[in-house]
Design an enzyme around this catalytic site. Structure first.
Site, PDB file in Angstrom:
ATOM      1  CD1 TRP A 145      -0.376  -1.718   3.036  1.00  0.00           C
ATOM      2  CD2 TRP A 145       0.692   0.220   3.326  1.00  0.00           C
ATOM      3  NE1 TRP A 145       0.424  -1.832   4.153  1.00  0.00           N
ATOM      4  CE2 TRP A 145       1.083  -0.656   4.358  1.00  0.00           C
ATOM      5  CE3 TRP A 145       1.242   1.514   3.300  1.00  0.00           C
ATOM      6  CZ2 TRP A 145       2.004  -0.298   5.356  1.00  0.00           C
ATOM      7  CZ3 TRP A 145       2.156   1.868   4.287  1.00  0.00           C
ATOM      8  CH2 TRP A 145       2.516   0.961   5.295  1.00  0.00           C
ATOM      9  CE  LYS A 167      -3.782  -9.118  -2.224  1.00  0.00           C
ATOM     10  NZ  LYS A 167      -4.157  -8.042  -1.278  1.00  0.00           N
ATOM     11  CB  SER A 186      -2.397  -3.307  -0.316  1.00  0.00           C
ATOM     12  OG  SER A 186      -2.917  -3.199   0.996  1.00  0.00           O
ATOM     13  CB  VAL A 202      -4.498  -0.855   2.872  1.00  0.00           C
ATOM     14  CG1 VAL A 202      -4.418   0.478   3.583  1.00  0.00           C
ATOM     15  CG2 VAL A 202      -4.410  -2.003   3.862  1.00  0.00           C
ATOM     16  N   GLY A 258       6.095  -6.856   3.767  1.00  0.00           N
ATOM     17  CA  GLY A 258       6.834  -7.172   4.986  1.00  0.00           C
ATOM     18  C   GLY A 258       7.485  -8.560   4.918  1.00  0.00           C
ATOM     19  CB  VAL A 281       5.888 -11.488   8.883  1.00  0.00           C
ATOM     20  CG1 VAL A 281       4.879 -12.518   9.334  1.00  0.00           C
ATOM     21  CG2 VAL A 281       6.816 -11.099  10.039  1.00  0.00           C
ATOM     22  CB  THR A 282       3.530 -10.868   4.178  1.00  0.00           C
ATOM     23  OG1 THR A 282       2.811 -10.294   5.260  1.00  0.00           O
ATOM     24  CG2 THR A 282       2.546 -11.281   3.113  1.00  0.00           C
ATOM     25  N   GLY A 324      11.486  -6.131   3.769  1.00  0.00           N
ATOM     26  CA  GLY A 324      11.710  -4.958   4.607  1.00  0.00           C
ATOM     27  C   GLY A 324      13.151  -4.482   4.623  1.00  0.00           C
ATOM     28  CD  GLU A 383      10.220  -2.580   6.902  1.00  0.00           C
ATOM     29  OE1 GLU A 383       9.458  -3.552   6.834  1.00  0.00           O
ATOM     30  OE2 GLU A 383      10.759  -2.061   5.910  1.00  0.00           O
ATOM     31  N   GLY A 439      15.312  -9.725   0.789  1.00  0.00           N
ATOM     32  CA  GLY A 439      14.646 -10.225  -0.417  1.00  0.00           C
ATOM     33  C   GLY A 439      15.475 -11.073  -1.342  1.00  0.00           C
TER      34      GLY A 439
HETATM   35  P1  NDP Z   1       2.064  -7.085   3.988  1.00  0.00           P
HETATM   36  O1  NDP Z   1       3.447  -7.469   3.665  1.00  0.00           O
HETATM   37  O2  NDP Z   1       1.245  -8.065   4.762  1.00  0.00           O
HETATM   38  O3  NDP Z   1       1.252  -6.718   2.642  1.00  0.00           O
HETATM   39  C1  NDP Z   1       1.814  -6.602   1.360  1.00  0.00           C
HETATM   40  C2  NDP Z   1       0.922  -7.287   0.339  1.00  0.00           C
HETATM   41  O4  NDP Z   1       0.836  -8.690   0.625  1.00  0.00           O
HETATM   42  C3  NDP Z   1      -0.518  -6.787   0.345  1.00  0.00           C
HETATM   43  O5  NDP Z   1      -1.066  -6.847  -0.959  1.00  0.00           O
HETATM   44  C4  NDP Z   1      -1.205  -7.820   1.241  1.00  0.00           C
HETATM   45  O6  NDP Z   1      -2.587  -7.850   1.030  1.00  0.00           O
HETATM   46  C5  NDP Z   1      -0.530  -9.082   0.759  1.00  0.00           C
HETATM   47  N1  NDP Z   1      -0.615 -10.212   1.688  1.00  0.00           N
HETATM   48  C6  NDP Z   1      -0.782 -10.192   3.026  1.00  0.00           C
HETATM   49  N2  NDP Z   1      -0.796 -11.454   3.517  1.00  0.00           N
HETATM   50  C7  NDP Z   1      -0.643 -12.285   2.461  1.00  0.00           C
HETATM   51  C8  NDP Z   1      -0.584 -13.703   2.323  1.00  0.00           C
HETATM   52  N3  NDP Z   1      -0.665 -14.520   3.356  1.00  0.00           N
HETATM   53  N4  NDP Z   1      -0.416 -14.227   1.087  1.00  0.00           N
HETATM   54  C9  NDP Z   1      -0.301 -13.426   0.007  1.00  0.00           C
HETATM   55  N5  NDP Z   1      -0.378 -12.078   0.081  1.00  0.00           N
HETATM   56  C10 NDP Z   1      -0.530 -11.506   1.291  1.00  0.00           C
HETATM   57  O7  NDP Z   1       2.120  -5.694   4.704  1.00  0.00           O
HETATM   58  P2  NDP Z   1       1.233  -5.088   5.889  1.00  0.00           P
HETATM   59  O8  NDP Z   1       0.253  -4.181   5.290  1.00  0.00           O
HETATM   60  O9  NDP Z   1       0.698  -6.161   6.796  1.00  0.00           O
HETATM   61  O10 NDP Z   1       2.345  -4.264   6.676  1.00  0.00           O
HETATM   62  C11 NDP Z   1       3.117  -4.915   7.656  1.00  0.00           C
HETATM   63  C12 NDP Z   1       4.560  -4.442   7.590  1.00  0.00           C
HETATM   64  O11 NDP Z   1       5.150  -4.844   6.368  1.00  0.00           O
HETATM   65  C13 NDP Z   1       4.738  -2.930   7.609  1.00  0.00           C
HETATM   66  O12 NDP Z   1       4.692  -2.415   8.895  1.00  0.00           O
HETATM   67  C14 NDP Z   1       6.096  -2.793   7.013  1.00  0.00           C
HETATM   68  O13 NDP Z   1       7.072  -3.035   7.981  1.00  0.00           O
HETATM   69  C15 NDP Z   1       6.140  -3.896   5.986  1.00  0.00           C
HETATM   70  N6  NDP Z   1       5.855  -3.388   4.635  1.00  0.00           N
HETATM   71  C16 NDP Z   1       6.909  -3.248   3.807  1.00  0.00           C
HETATM   72  C17 NDP Z   1       6.712  -2.726   2.558  1.00  0.00           C
HETATM   73  C18 NDP Z   1       7.855  -2.558   1.620  1.00  0.00           C
HETATM   74  O14 NDP Z   1       7.805  -1.694   0.756  1.00  0.00           O
HETATM   75  N7  NDP Z   1       8.888  -3.402   1.716  1.00  0.00           N
HETATM   76  C19 NDP Z   1       5.400  -2.287   2.084  1.00  0.00           C
HETATM   77  C20 NDP Z   1       4.328  -2.529   3.032  1.00  0.00           C
HETATM   78  C21 NDP Z   1       4.583  -3.053   4.258  1.00  0.00           C
HETATM   79  P3  NDP Z   1      -3.545  -6.977   2.015  1.00  0.00           P
HETATM   80  O15 NDP Z   1      -2.888  -5.667   2.224  1.00  0.00           O
HETATM   81  O16 NDP Z   1      -4.775  -6.898   1.221  1.00  0.00           O
HETATM   82  O17 NDP Z   1      -3.642  -7.788   3.270  1.00  0.00           O
END
Ligand code: NDP
Length: 491
Positions: A160, A184, A186, A188, A238, A240-241, A261, A394, A467
């Site tokens: 997002w 796909k 976000s 958000v 992130g 974790v994801t 991250g 992060e 990454g």
């Molecule tokens: P996420 O990493 O969870 O979200 C990124 C994308 O992955 C979104 O499209 C999300 O969908 C999607 N996603 C989430 N869970 C899954 C899954 N199990 N399988 C496949 N796709 C999935 O970021 P968050 O919004 O939860 O943010 C959490 C942290 O991640 C932030 O605080 C930041 O530290 C980090 N982050 C890092 C970014 C970067 O540029 N490297 C960008 C954004 C976040 P949806 O949003 O619809 O759940």
């Protein structure tokens, strides 16, 4: 829903885009997207689940085996150039949409959407020089050469913080290489990517080449990452994801690009241009309200200049223009949503538990116009050491953790002592030291005497847990291809 919204925000639910058609989700479910400036619902959006993702994969497969797969490089290039031109015309509308949906200050939003056309033009151009190679193998009875071929259907999972820019940065090289895609976004920030999909249709790119499935990560995202018909997942988000996607993609051995991250160091030596380094620290803290993966968020300062540096940084931070995204002079807008605000705030508690001093120079309590949205003030963590959570994790907000060092070796050790390795900035006037640092620092992008900013034509991607693979540049397109070796008997 707010009735005063501009007419380019739909009052009816935003659709999925599958096989060149707008459609609701099979279940008919929708979700709301929220304006971070007001906390109000901005629009409703169709919510895809596994059957919708499957339909998108089938459509993308047909397009890959059909018109797009059969298109010549020149035809692909021309189609991308048409898309670039349309996006150029839509740049202002997209900027306004992201201002509302992401809460991005309008100036930053414009800077981001004006770069869409050049990104696509770059890949429309470089795809024409995509080649294999001939290899002089040791067997005189064979002629050996390679072909660079597309992978098939690519799933692009986008976060997002820069929704449409990151969607384009993933989509353009994938299409240039001859793949078809499913995006796909976000949940958000889904709106600008829908407009991207409509622009693709307007450009006459065949149905099914670009499909958009809105929905949640664990539902639509997971279904995409797991689908056996998807050859590659490109994900930004992130760590974790990223790990969850890695696991979901493992069963069908998908190719992966993961942009995860960072906790990038800003290493400032005593001989540096301190004002320039302070500006970098300030920009990385405030740009996009600190929600930037490559931002330097660990200030690693050589002790003799630490006090002067912090004095100058504090002065700048105290003067930051926090305001509503539509105001032209706003430097820092709201955080993207309530969850992220709570996440960032949780680190204030962590800092307290770790005995770190929290410095906040701006008080927003008297700013009535900011009380409904997800606003927060910038935070400096002082007196931390590099083993603390505030220095290792992060935070993804307007927060800087400050560390100090006494020798070059110690500075390098602290900079590298991180699970991440996305980027680093080093400030020094000593050219030999700058060169030593470029070798020693473990990061995918190392910037000397400026902030970690990426450009479309140079590769960007992390070391270590930041990454796998590269985005941007020629390498991003090559990562969207596979190499076939051909051994031809000349007997
Ligand atoms: P996420 O990493 O969870 O979200 C990124 C994308 O992955 C979104 O499209 C999300 O969908 C999607 N996603 C989430 N869970 C899954 C899954 N199990 N399988 C496949 N796709 C999935 O970021 P968050 O919004 O939860 O943010 C959490 C942290 O991640 C932030 O605080 C930041 O530290 C980090 N982050 C890092 C970014 C970067 O540029 N490297 C960008 C954004 C976040 P949806 O949003 O619809 O759940």
């Amino acid at each position: 829903m707010d009735q005063t919204l501009p007419n380019f925000i739909r009052q009816t639910p935003y659709p999925l885009l599958i096989d060149g058609k707008e459609m609701p989700s099979e279940s008919g479910a929708t979700f709301a997207t929220i304006n971070p400036d007001t906390g109000e619902v901005l629009a409703q959006v169709a919510r895809a689940s596994a059957p919708d993702v499957d339909r998108a994969v089938q459509a993308a497969r047909r397009a890959f085996e059909g018109p797009w797969g059969k298109a010549t490089p020149r035809e692909r290039s021309k189609a991308l150039m048409r898309l670039a031109s349309i996006l150029n015309d839509k740049a202002e509308m997209l900027a306004q949409i992201e201002m509302l949906d992401v809460g991005k200050p309008i100036k930053q939003s414009r800077a981001s959407t004006i770069s869409l056309a050049p990104t696509i033009e770059y890949y429309a151009s470089v795809l024409l020089s995509l080649t294999g190679e001939t290899i002089n193998i040791s067997d005189p009875t064979l002629m050996d050469f390679t072909l660079r071929e597309p992978l098939g259907v690519c799933g692009l999972i986008v976060p997002w913080n820069y929704p449409v820019s990151l969607a384009v940065l993933k989509m353009a090289p994938a299409l240039a290489a001859g793949n078809t895609v499913i995006i796909k976004p976000s949940e958000v920030t889904p709106l600008s990517t829908t407009e991207l999909g409509l622009a693709v249709m307007e450009a006459g790119i065949p149905p099914g080449v670009v499909n958009i499935v809105h929905g949640t990560g664990p539902e639509a995202g997971e279904a995409l990452a797991r689908h056996p018909g998807v050859a590659k997942i490109s994900f930004t988000g992130g760590t974790v994801t990223g790990r969850a996607i890695f696991r979901a993609a493992a069963d069908s051995i998908k190719r992966l690009t993961l942009e995860l991250g960072g906790k990038s160091p800003l290493l400032v030596f005593a001989d540096s241009n301190i004002d320039a380094a302070v500006t970098t620290a300030y920009n990385d803290m405030t740009r996009n309200t600190g929600q930037v993966c490559a931002a330097c968020t660990r200030l690693v300062l050589e002790r003799p200049i630490a006090e002067e540096f912090l004095e100058k940084l504090s002065k700048k931070v105290a003067g930051v223009k926090i305001g509503r995204p539509q105001d032209n002079d706003t430097e820092m807008g709201p955080i993207v949503n309530k969850t992220q605000v709570e996440r960032i705030h949780s680190y204030l508690k962590v800092a307290q538990e770790e005995g770190v001093q929290t410095v906040r120079h701006v008080d927003l309590s008297g700013r009535a116009e900011l009380q409904r949205g997800f606003y927060m003030d910038p935070v400096l963590f002082l007196g931390a050491n590099n083993s603390m959570r505030v220095a290792r994790e992060e935070i993804f907000g307007p927060v800087q953790t400050v560390l100090t060092f006494d020798t070059e070796e110690e500075g390098v050790r602290i900079a590298n002592d991180s699970p991440y390795g996305l980027a680093a900035s080093i400030f020094t006037r000593d050219a030999a030291r700058a060169m030593r640092m470029t070798r020693l620092i473990q990061a995918g992008t190392v910037c000397i005497n400026h902030g970690a900013k990426a450009s479309v034509d140079a590769p960007f991607g992390g070391y270590k847990e930041s990454g796998i693979g590269k985005e941007r540049g020629m390498l991003a397109m090559l990562d969207d291809t596979q190499v076939k070796n051909v051994r031809y008997s000349i007997q």
